[in-house]
Structure formats: C-alpha cells, structure tokens
Design a protein around this motif. Structure first.
Motif: not given
Lengths: 488, 488
Positions: A484-485, B56-57, B262-265
């Motif tokens: 998708r990206s 959490a993300a 986490a960052r990729a979310t």
C-alpha cells in the motif's frame, strides 16, 4: 451453548452427540455487509487462526474469520458438563512453551492453572499391562522405568539427543538430525531391543504412542526426538511440559480471550458454520467460496486449515506439489480421547498403560468432578482403532481393560473421524516432516499458510498454533503495508 | 552512531567515553506538533518501554516515547566496535524465557543466536582463585563442583526448591516461600557451611554474586531461589538459560526491531535525550515535564522507569508509600561489566572465578573478534566495587587477577554509576521483593508502572521487561477502550 462436536454417554441417557462448551459462539456470524472486501480472511478459528485474526485486527486490519464448526478452538477445546471441564483435544500447557505462556501471562491467567495428577490419596499406583504380564507399581517405580526406557530410546549420540538436535526451536540446525526421519519408531525399537526389559518395552511404546496415537511403524523417530528435545531431553520435562498443567476452567476459557479481544477491536467480522469449498487467488484479491455458495473477498488470505484437510479445499492456482503431497500423505495421529467419570474415588491417583492388546493405551487420573467422582482421561490411536460413537460398549470395555472402574459418564471426541481435522495433533510418519516442512510453511501469492502442523518450535501443540498465527499476521501486515505504501 | 554511554580503552587511544551502537536513534526526535495530546506517554525506551510503546502503537493508540539517553535498550544494549558486538548490559536469551522467545520467533531471529562458550580449542579450563588457593580444573570438573555446591545451596526442602517454589512464574503461589526473603545469601551460607568444601564455597559465592553483583549479606536468598526455580532447579539450566545463547549481531540488533515496528505504525512520536523531571496526574490527563522544561500531555502514562530511579522523578500526586520505600531502599545490583579483547587465542575456552580478593569475580571467554582475538567478559559488583572510568589501571589489574591476559582493548559500562539506572538488573536485598512487589506493580490513577524490576516471571531479565511492557500496553488499551466507550 452446546457444540455439535463430541459425544457424551451415561447409562441413563445413552449416547448423545454434542457437548456444551464455552467455545461455542453466538450469534454465529456478525457479518453486516455481504459485499465487504476485507484486508484479510482467516480460515479456521483454532488457536492459530484465532491468533492470526486477533493480531491482524489489533493492528488495524479489517478481518473476516471463517470457521466450519460452531465453536472456536479447532482441535483444542474443552466441554463443560455440569460445571466440570473435560478437555476434548489438547489439554496441557506450560511456561516451557513460550508462545502459549506469553498469552497466559498477557491474559493474566497464570493462577488459572492446576496440576492434573494428585498422588495424595487413593490407590497411588501405575498399572502396566503388556501382552504377557499385568502388574501395578508405585509412581516412583513408574518414573524410574519410564526414565530408563526413554533415555535408551533417545540416546542416539551419547548425549541423549543434545548433540544431534541442539536447538529444539530450530531443529534442522544440525543437518545430521534429518537422517532420523528415515527411521520409524519400530526401526529404533529394533536397534535397542536387546537393551530393553519387557517392562521397558511396553512402557516405552505406551508413551511414544501417546505422542503419535499411531503405530510404531508409522511414527517418525525424528519427530519423537524433536518432542524429546523440546522437553529438555528428559522424562521429567516430558511430564512437566506435556501432561501436567491445565486450565482450571478448561482451555476454552483461555481461547475465548483471543476471540473476545479480536471482536473488541471492531475490526473482526466472523462466520461460524461456514466450511470453505474453494479459495481463488485472483492476484488483485482472494476470493473464498463457502460450501453454502456464499463468497467473500479480501486482499490477503491466511489459511489455518490443518494439513490433512488442505487437499479437501480447492485452491486456484492449485497448491504447490509439496503441500498437496504432504496433505495426501497425511500425518498419522488418529487419537481417540476418551474421558470417563468414575465412581472410584481411589483412582484419582492411578495411571496406566495397556499395550498392545487394547484399543486405549494410556490413561491417568486427571481430576475430581463436582460430585466427587474421579475423572480419568484415556488415549487410543490407530494401532487398534476404536470408534466409540459406533460401539460404546467396546469403549466401556477398553476403559475397563486399563483398570477396573465403575463408570458413570463417558465423554469423547473421535478425532480420526472428524471431517474438519482427519486426525488430532500433527504427528509425522517417517519422511514427511523433513521433506515438506519448508514447503508447508511457504506462502503462495496472496495466500499465507499457518498451522501448528508446520510450526518450527512446539509443532503439534497449542504453542505451535500461536507461533504460526503470530507469524502469519505479522507477515500479512508487513506485506500490506509495503504494497500500500508503494501505491501512494 | 555513537552513544554517550559506555567507555572504550586501548593503550593507544586511552580512555574514551561513548561507544558506537545500533541502538542510537537518529534523528533523536520526530515530534512535529509540540501541543499534541497523546493517548499514552511511555517513559523509558528499554525493552519494557519499547514493548509497551510498540504494542500500544500497533493497537492504534497515539504514543509518545520519552527516553533520557540517546539510544534504545536501557540497561540492555550492545556496542559495536569494528564490526564486533560487545554486550554492555544484558546478553543471554533462551527459549526458556517465554516473552523474549515469542519476540525472537516473531522477528524471525531464531537463527541469529550463537553460543558464548567454545571449548573446542585452547586452554579449556576453569580457574578458581580463592583467598587461600589458586588452581585450574577441567570444565567437566567445574560443572561437577558447581552442581554439587548449587544443589546444596538450594536444597531447602529435600527437593531442591521444587516444593517451596513449585511455580517459578507465580513464585508466591506457596506462601511458605516468603520466609526465605528474610534470609540473605550470607545467612544461607552459614546454614550449610559445614557441608561445603572450600572450593564449593568459593565457586558458589562466585556464581551467586554473578547473579546479584552485590555482597552475600545484601543478596536476598529468596530472589536467588526464584532464579533457580526459573532455571528448572538445576545448574545445567542455569547455564542454559542464563549464560549460553546470545545474538550474533548483539542484542541491539534485536531491540531495534521493536522500535522500527512501532515507528512503522505511524502512531509513534518519540524524543530521546529527554530526561523527565516531573509527572503530574491531573485526572483528566497526565502531564510530563522534561528537565529541559518542555511539557507533554496524554490520557494515560506508562512509567517504565527503573525502581532505583523512581524516587528521582517528582510524581504528583506522590508515589504510594510502598513504591517510594522500595525505590529508596533500592535493589542491590551494582554490576560493572568489563569486556577485554585479548591477544591470547587460547583463552577462548577459559572461564574463571576469583573471589573474594578481586574487584571482578566471574569471567568467561565469550567470543572471537574479527581480528582473531579472544573476547573475555568479566563481572564485578559491590563486594569490592570497581570504578573503571576513574582507574583504568586497576581495571586492567583486576582482569589480570582473573587469569593472565594480553589486553588490546577494554570496553565497559559501569551500571553502578549510571544516573538513569543506579544499578544494573534488579536484585533484591532481603525483605524488599516480598514486601513491595504488589505495590510496585500497582497503577496509580492514570499512571501505569511497568518494569522488569517487578515482573513476576523472569524478573530482572529482558524477558521480564517484555512481560511488563506487554502487561502495561494491554491494560492501558483496555482502560481507554472502556473509558471512551462509556463516554459515547
């Protein structure tokens, strides 16, 4: 709620199909928009499919979960009769099983476990019935006998398997191990037969066939060695990890958490009673047709269908040869799991092996029911296949042949005859697992294949199912994020 | 990238502060909107905070991760010097550690592990240096000595601890176990001193103080028993689970996956180099003020601040008495972890204990560097506290006192002097853990407290950090879902 699966019998009621379970889901579907296109369809609501559906839904994907049965759990579920859980398939869990323990810890169920055996009262012995002798011994002597026999069996390298299979969670790390998949348990027995006493011979086969629920000839020695390696190369940890700790409320009280958490995300659609007929990968999407003719579409699909059933679903494009061949060969576990509620309170501390002249070979006192009766669980396999739903009297006799007991109730699931499983937990015949494991694990186009049957760690276990569901959801999320990206 | 943390020394360069690590994050912040109100702020980017932030993300919450250092990992991280990873704190992992193994499996890093020891070449002995004697023995004899000593030490119930602490992942299951938290390791040594040979005495203390990096008087016997129970009540599994398998690429190659996921979310904001001064729970939200005066707001907060540091942050309302008291009492682990790259290739198969007359007490050959040198890792604690950054010559002498070696490079992290840790992995003094564990685990208002220091399973380990981060993210998600749906 009562599931269609399983059977119960009492003298008064006779044989009744179906048993109540916490795992039955009502309403059986929550689909609102029949034209919806999902991010991912998951086929199968056993632990693998439940984990995949939960993780995918948690990560924000729109998920459709399809299940042939009326309940979650697949080959692992518990019935609940008069407030007491009988485990219909799968029972024991442990902190030695990392994926399952992570979930027990996460759902704060650490204190929901209890120990199956209770040697504090009653007869407190082990019965060993071979073709030539019948005797009882203390559980200490049982342990010594078992340990001695199992060590001889596994000692292929002078280090009880540690050299040949040093990484149980990456068992092909040492390529030398693969040769043992050419051997059956019968082959290995032939190698060590002069080292075994008659008692060791019987006890060993009783235990190994409890693992495979098949015959010595059809049971892969490699696969047994893998179980042994997972159990710290010791009989003590075979007991500890395989047959000791179970859920007080039955394991459906565990599985239901996965389903509820997935549903609470708002991202989960589901339909039970929906066996799948065909899976078509159109490249742009995947289309599933159920036996009732309904169709469902998604960008990706996770098949959590068991290996023995894969061949019954029509895939287009077809399954790669290795997957199909594995499914046609089939794993060999034909477990019949029979619970007896018996009036003999003294049998709470009993266990026994009867082999080869019976159609149940291994049994233990597994609990005390609310009325104070003893709960015995017994296992049979294909060395002498029992069909309890067809002949309950033979089943009652097979139980009596383990040890005399005053039976009030029988509860069972005949996994060999289950159309959505065609067998219980995976157990490899010689040659299958080393030949096909990588092929079974491989995705095809938009379709990911996940099942405990091809886990790399605790293959065959609830743990392996969660391992595989985790793997599939992670892979699909990464795949969709990437695709998708790149379209932005 | 180079972290401010840790030190390296060569004869040529002298002492240099900071070492390169895969765990250093650039750019150090990605915050765009300084006025944003987050769903949850996580303080601390060790494994616990990373897991909490990631989970959490992933579950769709808007997360802000604040970290005092310039890197992820907290008390567990690896440096990378000339392509070789030195583990600065935390090293070994295993499939016996369920939470860590779930992640290794999920990130497909099973085949990224290697074994620290290599007894295939070189001197192949163990040096035992006590105050009265100095000698080398085979590793087989080392194992026998250790096993004998450790079994005597743990055998409080005739079953080597199995009766007193039957559930290692729920250690307070048997209330009888608590009494051993009234005892120090010194107290236990006094009980069994007549049963121990002088060699057993030295070896036992060397091993136990490797666990606590403190003194026998300040080390809780209960906490040691908990480690022992986690290690299957055996020396074999102490080695297997505590000091055998490590990441080929260093553990920051593992931790970085949590951060990247986490960052990729798209849901993760973060700021490194941001020590927190105050945390204020306003009931309607939580407000964090960093030392630089910047403020951040969220609906909930997860404090992954280590126990010994909690008292340094001003909480309003204040911390409950039990938390504050525990932080003021402090855990006792004052580990100084020193790596030596040495020209002696033969030392690859060496290990040794020197106790009590040295400021390092335990060391092993841990790897081979790209230039073919041997990598030795050594541990010191508070029984004779070393401060290597203040006296490198004393450090070199302490290494030589373990066994003569030709040192080319030294790399270390002095955890005792680290302002964001005030100690290494948690180790309880007598009384602390049974008194305060439940208080340490309790949330206060909108603030959740998570740290390996109060995990119930592998407390003190990476595994415990992941256990705790998982728990906190799960609780916050449930809490927010409940609060928000009740407001609809």
């Amino acid at each position: 709620m009562t599931s269609r699966d399983g059977y119960q019998w009492t003298e008064k009621s006779g044989l009744i199909k179906g048993v109540p379970s916490l795992g039955v889901i009502q309403p059986p579907t929550n689909i609102k928009d029949e034209q919806a296109v999902y991010d991912v369809i998951v086929i199968g609501a056993g632990y693998c499919g439940l984990t995949a559906a939960r993780d995918a839904a948690l990560s924000g994907l729109k998920v459709l979960l399809l299940e042939a049965r009326d309940r979650i759990g697949g080959r692992s579920w518990s019935s609940n009769i008069e407030g007491y859980p009988f485990e219909m398939g799968g029972t024991w869990v442990s902190w030695g099983q990392p994926h399952v323990w992570r979930e027990i810890s996460r759902y704060e169920m650490r204190d929901q476990l209890e120990i199956s055996h209770d040697y504090s009262r009653g007869v407190n012995y082990f019965s060993l019935n071979s073709s030539s002798s019948s005797r009882n011994m203390s559980h200490d002597d049982e342990d010594k006998l078992m340990e001695s026999a199992l060590k001889k069996f596994a000692n292929v390298d002078g280090q009880y398997g540690r050299i040949i299979m040093p990484f149980p969670h990456s068992e092909s790390h040492n390529p030398e191990a693969a040769k043992f998949d050419k051997m059956s348990v019968a082959d290995r027995m032939a190698q060590i037969k002069d080292d075994l006493s008659p008692d060791e011979h019987t006890a060993l086969l009783g235990f190994v066939l409890l693992c495979s629920c098949s015959t010595p000839e059809k049971t892969s020695f490699y696969e047994y060695l893998h179980w042994w390696a997972l159990c710290n190369y010791s009989y003590e940890y075979c007991i500890e990890y395989l047959i000791k700790y179970k859920f007080k409320g039955g394991q459906s009280s565990f599985a239901i958490n996965f389903f509820r958490e997935a549903r609470a995300t708002g991202n989960l659609s589901y339909a039970f009673n929906t066996p799948v007929a065909t899976v078509k990968d159109n490249e742009s999407d995947v289309e599933v047709t159920a036996r009732d003719g309904k169709t469902y579409k998604a960008a990706r699909l996770i098949s959590a269908i068991p290996m023995n059933i894969l061949k019954d679903v029509t895939f287009s494009p077809p399954l790669i040869v290795g997957k199909l061949e594995a499914s046609q060969t089939s794993h060999v576990n034909k477990c019949v799991k029979v619970h007896a509620e018996v009036r003999d309170r003294n049998l709470r501390s009993w266990s026994g092996i009867t082999y080869p002249n019976n159609s149940l070979m291994y049994a233990i006192g597994d609990g005390t029911t609310p009325s104070g009766n003893t709960h015995i669980v017994a296992f049979g396999g294909s060395h002498n296949q029992l069909q309890p739903e067809k002949d309950i009297n033979k089943t009652l006799s097979a139980l009596q042949a383990m040890t005399p007991m005053d039976i009030e109730r029988v509860v069972f699931h005949n996994w060999a005859d289950d159309e959505f499983a065609r067998g219980a937990w995976f157990f490899s015949p010689p040659g299958l697992v080393t030949k096909h494991l990588q092929e079974l694990r491989a995705p095809q186009g938009n379709i990911y294949f996940a099942n405990s049957d091809w886990a790399v760690g605790w293959r065959s276990f609830i743990d392996g199912a969660i391992e595989e569901g985790t793997r599939a959801a992670f892979a699909v999320k990464k795949d969709l994020d990437r695709t998708r990206s790149s379209h932005l």
